[in-house]
Design a protein around this motif. Sequence first.
Motif, short mmCIF file in Angstrom:
data_model
loop_
_atom_site.label_atom_id
_atom_site.label_comp_id
_atom_site.label_asym_id
_atom_site.label_seq_id
_atom_site.Cartn_x
_atom_site.Cartn_y
_atom_site.Cartn_z
N PHE A 39 0.85 -1.18 0.00
CA PHE A 39 0.00 0.00 0.00
C PHE A 39 0.89 1.24 0.00
O PHE A 39 2.10 1.14 0.19
N GLY A 40 0.28 2.38 -0.26
CA GLY A 40 1.00 3.65 -0.31
C GLY A 40 -0.01 4.72 -0.70
O GLY A 40 -1.21 4.54 -0.54
N LEU A 41 0.48 5.84 -1.21
CA LEU A 41 -0.44 6.83 -1.75
C LEU A 41 -0.86 6.36 -3.14
O LEU A 41 -0.02 6.01 -3.96
N TRP A 42 -2.15 6.35 -3.37
CA TRP A 42 -2.70 5.88 -4.63
C TRP A 42 -3.23 7.06 -5.44
O TRP A 42 -3.59 8.10 -4.90
N ALA A 43 -3.32 6.87 -6.75
CA ALA A 43 -3.94 7.86 -7.63
C ALA A 43 -5.43 7.91 -7.34
O ALA A 43 -6.07 6.87 -7.19
N VAL A 44 -5.97 9.12 -7.24
CA VAL A 44 -7.41 9.32 -7.09
C VAL A 44 -7.94 9.74 -8.46
O VAL A 44 -7.54 10.77 -9.00
N ILE A 45 -8.81 8.92 -9.00
CA ILE A 45 -9.36 9.13 -10.35
C ILE A 45 -10.84 9.45 -10.22
O ILE A 45 -11.59 8.71 -9.57
N LEU A 46 -11.26 10.54 -10.85
CA LEU A 46 -12.66 10.93 -10.88
C LEU A 46 -13.37 10.03 -11.90
O LEU A 46 -13.04 10.05 -13.08
N LYS A 47 -14.32 9.22 -11.44
CA LYS A 47 -14.99 8.26 -12.32
C LYS A 47 -15.64 8.93 -13.53
O LYS A 47 -15.56 8.43 -14.65
N LYS A 48 -16.30 10.06 -13.28
CA LYS A 48 -17.08 10.71 -14.32
C LYS A 48 -16.23 11.09 -15.54
O LYS A 48 -16.69 11.02 -16.67
N THR A 49 -14.97 11.47 -15.29
CA THR A 49 -14.12 11.96 -16.38
C THR A 49 -12.88 11.12 -16.63
O THR A 49 -12.23 11.27 -17.65
N GLY A 50 -12.52 10.24 -15.67
CA GLY A 50 -11.29 9.47 -15.78
C GLY A 50 -10.04 10.27 -15.45
O GLY A 50 -8.93 9.79 -15.63
N ARG A 51 -10.21 11.49 -14.94
CA ARG A 51 -9.08 12.38 -14.67
C ARG A 51 -8.43 12.06 -13.32
O ARG A 51 -9.11 11.83 -12.32
N PHE A 52 -7.10 12.08 -13.30
CA PHE A 52 -6.30 11.97 -12.09
C PHE A 52 -6.45 13.31 -11.36
O PHE A 52 -6.06 14.35 -11.88
N ILE A 53 -7.03 13.28 -10.15
CA ILE A 53 -7.28 14.54 -9.43
C ILE A 53 -6.43 14.68 -8.16
O ILE A 53 -6.52 15.69 -7.47
#
Length: 182
Positions: free
Chosen positions: A69-83
């Motif tokens: 585990f670690g810091l993970w990418a947070v992806i907005l489902k609606k757009t697929g954008r890494f936020i």
Amino acid sequence: MGGRMQGMAGMILETKRLVLREMTQDDFPALCRTLQDEKAMYAYGHAFSDAEAQAWLDRQLGRCRRDGFGLWAVILKKTGRFIGQCGITWQDAGGIQVPEIGYLLERAYWHHGYATEAAVACRDYAFHTLGMERVYSIIRDTNIPSQNVAKRNGMSVCGSLVKHYHGIDMPHLIFCVSKKEA
């Protein structure tokens, strides 16, 4: 909320609006949108250089390989954008290593509840998947928005410490919550 996504490489968690997945080198430009934004990085006292941002990414990739585990990418489902990023890392809390839930989002995505949504999912993952009994968030004393996320994550102040970073003494509050309290 927050079930494990099967059959999708790198995916860790899914919430109503977000997907959390392992970061890759391809995420570097998106990561820099936050790490190189002076306003987003105010709690760190400076925006990161390219080399500092790459070292940050390398550290997260290493944590995922070493710890699972670690810091993970947070992806907005609606757009697929890494936020931004959210996850669990081992951190020093006054001489003891503790599992910390950390979060850092691109400024355009502040004040939409995404940090809280991701942090709650990480708390539940720590308790129910990793079997941890207590999780922490170590937050600079001036970072009220992050403190509010910790409170919405069921945490309360359980200590304090001073971090020495870039030649500056930075007081931090230690927030925590146990599995029984969550």
